[in-house]
Design a protein around this motif. Sequence first.
Motif, PDB file in Angstrom:
ATOM      1  N   TYR A 104       0.837  -1.031   0.243  1.00  0.00           N
ATOM      2  CA  TYR A 104      -0.173  -0.504  -0.147  1.00  0.00           C
ATOM      3  C   TYR A 104       1.098   0.809  -0.155  1.00  0.00           C
ATOM      4  CZ  TYR A 104      -4.686  -2.214   1.371  1.00  0.00           C
ATOM      5  OH  TYR A 104      -5.368  -2.998   0.612  1.00  0.00           O
ATOM      6  N   ALA A 105       2.188   0.847   0.727  1.00  0.00           N
ATOM      7  CA  ALA A 105       2.809   2.343   0.807  1.00  0.00           C
ATOM      8  C   ALA A 105       3.380   2.791  -0.344  1.00  0.00           C
ATOM      9  CB  ALA A 105       4.455   2.064   1.459  1.00  0.00           C
ATOM     10  N   GLY A 106       3.159   1.905  -1.822  1.00  0.00           N
ATOM     11  CA  GLY A 106       3.638   2.150  -3.021  1.00  0.00           C
ATOM     12  C   GLY A 106       2.383   2.046  -3.371  1.00  0.00           C
ATOM     13  N   SER A 107       1.139   2.530  -3.277  1.00  0.00           N
ATOM     14  CA  SER A 107       0.564   2.549  -4.473  1.00  0.00           C
ATOM     15  C   SER A 107       0.124   4.103  -4.717  1.00  0.00           C
ATOM     16  CB  SER A 107      -1.056   2.492  -3.820  1.00  0.00           C
ATOM     17  OG  SER A 107      -1.040   3.483  -2.539  1.00  0.00           O
ATOM     18  N   LEU A 108      -0.381   4.244  -5.705  1.00  0.00           N
ATOM     19  CA  LEU A 108      -0.302   6.245  -6.815  1.00  0.00           C
ATOM     20  C   LEU A 108      -0.679   6.533  -5.357  1.00  0.00           C
ATOM     21  CD1 LEU A 108       0.470   8.366  -8.473  1.00  0.00           C
ATOM     22  CD2 LEU A 108      -1.181   7.486  -9.830  1.00  0.00           C
ATOM     23  N   TYR A 109      -2.011   6.573  -4.315  1.00  0.00           N
ATOM     24  CA  TYR A 109      -2.312   7.275  -3.426  1.00  0.00           C
ATOM     25  C   TYR A 109      -2.152   8.004  -2.651  1.00  0.00           C
ATOM     26  CZ  TYR A 109      -7.137   5.156  -5.660  1.00  0.00           C
ATOM     27  OH  TYR A 109      -7.780   4.959  -7.573  1.00  0.00           O
ATOM     28  N   SER A 110      -1.127   6.699  -2.248  1.00  0.00           N
ATOM     29  CA  SER A 110      -0.024   7.108  -1.056  1.00  0.00           C
ATOM     30  C   SER A 110       1.272   7.463  -1.667  1.00  0.00           C
ATOM     31  CB  SER A 110       0.829   5.617  -0.321  1.00  0.00           C
ATOM     32  OG  SER A 110      -0.489   4.444   0.301  1.00  0.00           O
ATOM     33  N   THR A 111       1.956   7.764  -2.173  1.00  0.00           N
ATOM     34  CA  THR A 111       2.716   8.488  -2.864  1.00  0.00           C
ATOM     35  C   THR A 111       2.485   9.388  -3.166  1.00  0.00           C
ATOM     36  OG1 THR A 111       2.881   7.097  -4.891  1.00  0.00           O
ATOM     37  CG2 THR A 111       4.239   6.714  -3.189  1.00  0.00           C
TER      38      THR A 111
ATOM     39  N   ALA B  44      11.581  -2.523   0.234  1.00  0.00           N
ATOM     40  CA  ALA B  44      11.090  -2.848   1.100  1.00  0.00           C
ATOM     41  C   ALA B  44       9.265  -3.497  -0.217  1.00  0.00           C
ATOM     42  CB  ALA B  44       9.882  -2.914   2.304  1.00  0.00           C
ATOM     43  N   VAL B  45       8.403  -2.362  -0.305  1.00  0.00           N
ATOM     44  CA  VAL B  45       7.299  -2.281  -0.876  1.00  0.00           C
ATOM     45  C   VAL B  45       7.731  -3.402  -2.449  1.00  0.00           C
ATOM     46  CG1 VAL B  45       5.766  -0.993  -3.080  1.00  0.00           C
ATOM     47  CG2 VAL B  45       6.778   0.267  -0.707  1.00  0.00           C
ATOM     48  N   GLY B  46       8.856  -3.365  -3.304  1.00  0.00           N
ATOM     49  CA  GLY B  46       9.181  -4.120  -4.062  1.00  0.00           C
ATOM     50  C   GLY B  46       9.202  -5.703  -3.975  1.00  0.00           C
ATOM     51  N   ILE B  47       9.949  -6.055  -2.699  1.00  0.00           N
ATOM     52  CA  ILE B  47       9.632  -6.902  -2.025  1.00  0.00           C
ATOM     53  C   ILE B  47       8.568  -7.323  -2.202  1.00  0.00           C
ATOM     54  CG2 ILE B  47      10.391  -9.003  -1.048  1.00  0.00           C
ATOM     55  CD1 ILE B  47      13.308  -7.019  -0.663  1.00  0.00           C
TER      56      ILE B  47
ATOM     57  N   GLY C 102       3.890  -1.440 -10.941  1.00  0.00           N
ATOM     58  CA  GLY C 102       4.269   0.271 -11.230  1.00  0.00           C
ATOM     59  C   GLY C 102       4.318   0.516  -9.810  1.00  0.00           C
ATOM     60  N   HIS C 103       4.332  -0.192  -8.460  1.00  0.00           N
ATOM     61  CA  HIS C 103       4.398  -0.097  -7.611  1.00  0.00           C
ATOM     62  C   HIS C 103       6.105   0.399  -7.021  1.00  0.00           C
ATOM     63  CE1 HIS C 103       0.157  -1.097  -6.397  1.00  0.00           C
ATOM     64  NE2 HIS C 103       0.394  -0.947  -5.162  1.00  0.00           N
ATOM     65  N   ALA C 104       6.777  -0.590  -7.722  1.00  0.00           N
ATOM     66  CA  ALA C 104       8.162  -0.320  -7.532  1.00  0.00           C
ATOM     67  C   ALA C 104       8.711   1.101  -8.010  1.00  0.00           C
ATOM     68  CB  ALA C 104       8.872  -1.705  -7.929  1.00  0.00           C
ATOM     69  N   ILE C 105       7.776   1.711  -9.326  1.00  0.00           N
ATOM     70  CA  ILE C 105       8.438   2.496  -9.715  1.00  0.00           C
ATOM     71  C   ILE C 105       8.213   4.096  -9.390  1.00  0.00           C
ATOM     72  CG2 ILE C 105       6.827   2.741 -11.985  1.00  0.00           C
ATOM     73  CD1 ILE C 105       8.376   3.607 -13.752  1.00  0.00           C
ATOM     74  N   ASN C 106       6.888   3.514  -8.860  1.00  0.00           N
ATOM     75  CA  ASN C 106       6.605   4.890  -7.826  1.00  0.00           C
ATOM     76  C   ASN C 106       6.788   5.297  -6.544  1.00  0.00           C
ATOM     77  OD1 ASN C 106       4.107   5.717 -10.073  1.00  0.00           O
ATOM     78  ND2 ASN C 106       2.580   3.955  -8.798  1.00  0.00           N
ATOM     79  N   SER C 107       7.163   4.232  -6.068  1.00  0.00           N
ATOM     80  CA  SER C 107       7.872   3.697  -4.649  1.00  0.00           C
ATOM     81  C   SER C 107       9.719   4.515  -4.775  1.00  0.00           C
ATOM     82  CB  SER C 107       8.152   2.930  -4.286  1.00  0.00           C
ATOM     83  OG  SER C 107       8.519   1.863  -4.535  1.00  0.00           O
ATOM     84  N   TRP C 108      10.094   3.634  -5.488  1.00  0.00           N
ATOM     85  CA  TRP C 108      11.394   4.361  -6.288  1.00  0.00           C
ATOM     86  C   TRP C 108      11.876   6.054  -6.400  1.00  0.00           C
ATOM     87  CZ3 TRP C 108      15.947   2.841  -4.548  1.00  0.00           C
ATOM     88  CH2 TRP C 108      16.607   1.344  -4.148  1.00  0.00           C
TER      89      TRP C 108
END
Length: 304
Positions: A118-125, A226-229, A193-199
């Motif tokens: 959830y931390a890497g979702s577009l909403y969170s980021t 952690a999000v990517g994994i 998408g979560h990995a690219i957003n979080s990074w």
Amino acid sequence: MNFSQKTATSSIKWPLSLVFITLLSVQVLAQTTPAAPSAQPQPTPRPTVEKNFLANIFRDQKGIWTAPFHWDQSDAKWIAPLGLSLATLLATDRHTSGDLVKHGDNRDRLRISKDISYAGSLYSTAGISTLFYLTGRLRHDERAKETGLLAAEALIDSTIVSQAIKGISERQRPQVDHSSGEFWDGGSSFPSGHAINSWALATVIASEYGPRHHAVRYASYALATAVGISRYTGRRHFLSDVLVGSAMGYGIGRYVYHQHHDASLDGEKEKQTSRLLKSKFFPSIAPAYSRAAHFYGASLAWNF
């Protein structure tokens, strides 16, 4: 069924330096007496990130998509390990994803992975970037405000890039067809998408605050990792999806920061650190593979 994949890998070359130009306009008033003070030279205001936000995004996209046409021999230092790692993971994706199934879809693992992702979702980021911006506005903190703006810009750039590649690759997610991972089959797995957003978000924050607060840098990258994994352990993506998403998010974050960061916010020591990072940065990515031990993955390392 026979499993086959045709893969095409491409990397993006990110500029490692940025030149800031300051235009000064000098106005000298005619003096009739020696006692009359002369006006001090006034610098021409630098275009703000806010004012040029949309224009910067268009310029970013042009730079990102045309970057492969500007490769040179020095780029082999990071293209080679990235390409080798990606090829290895693509070749073993079916096995690595299948091993998770062999050991059972543990409900706790899936639940924890989902919570972390959830931390890497577009909403969170997007929420985090908005929080930085609003905090900067309310507290008159120019660095926090710029962090929010550049993070939002990097997230938009990342979303455009990831959605475009997803539409081209059409890779099926691990739950489909026993983790076959077929490309051009109507899926949306490649890249993550979560990995690219979080990074992308983590890299902007680390670039802004990392030179002064090392803990912020480490925490940002640790959370992005952690999000990517979690996207892999939650069986939402293959390891290669995560690798590509992480590398592209990191590259886009650095590109946006070095293109649009206001150097006047930095002290002399921070400027020297920034120049050193830009001149010494080369990613080191290597595959980690042990089928006997049921261990598959990749190691990513940067000179921080």
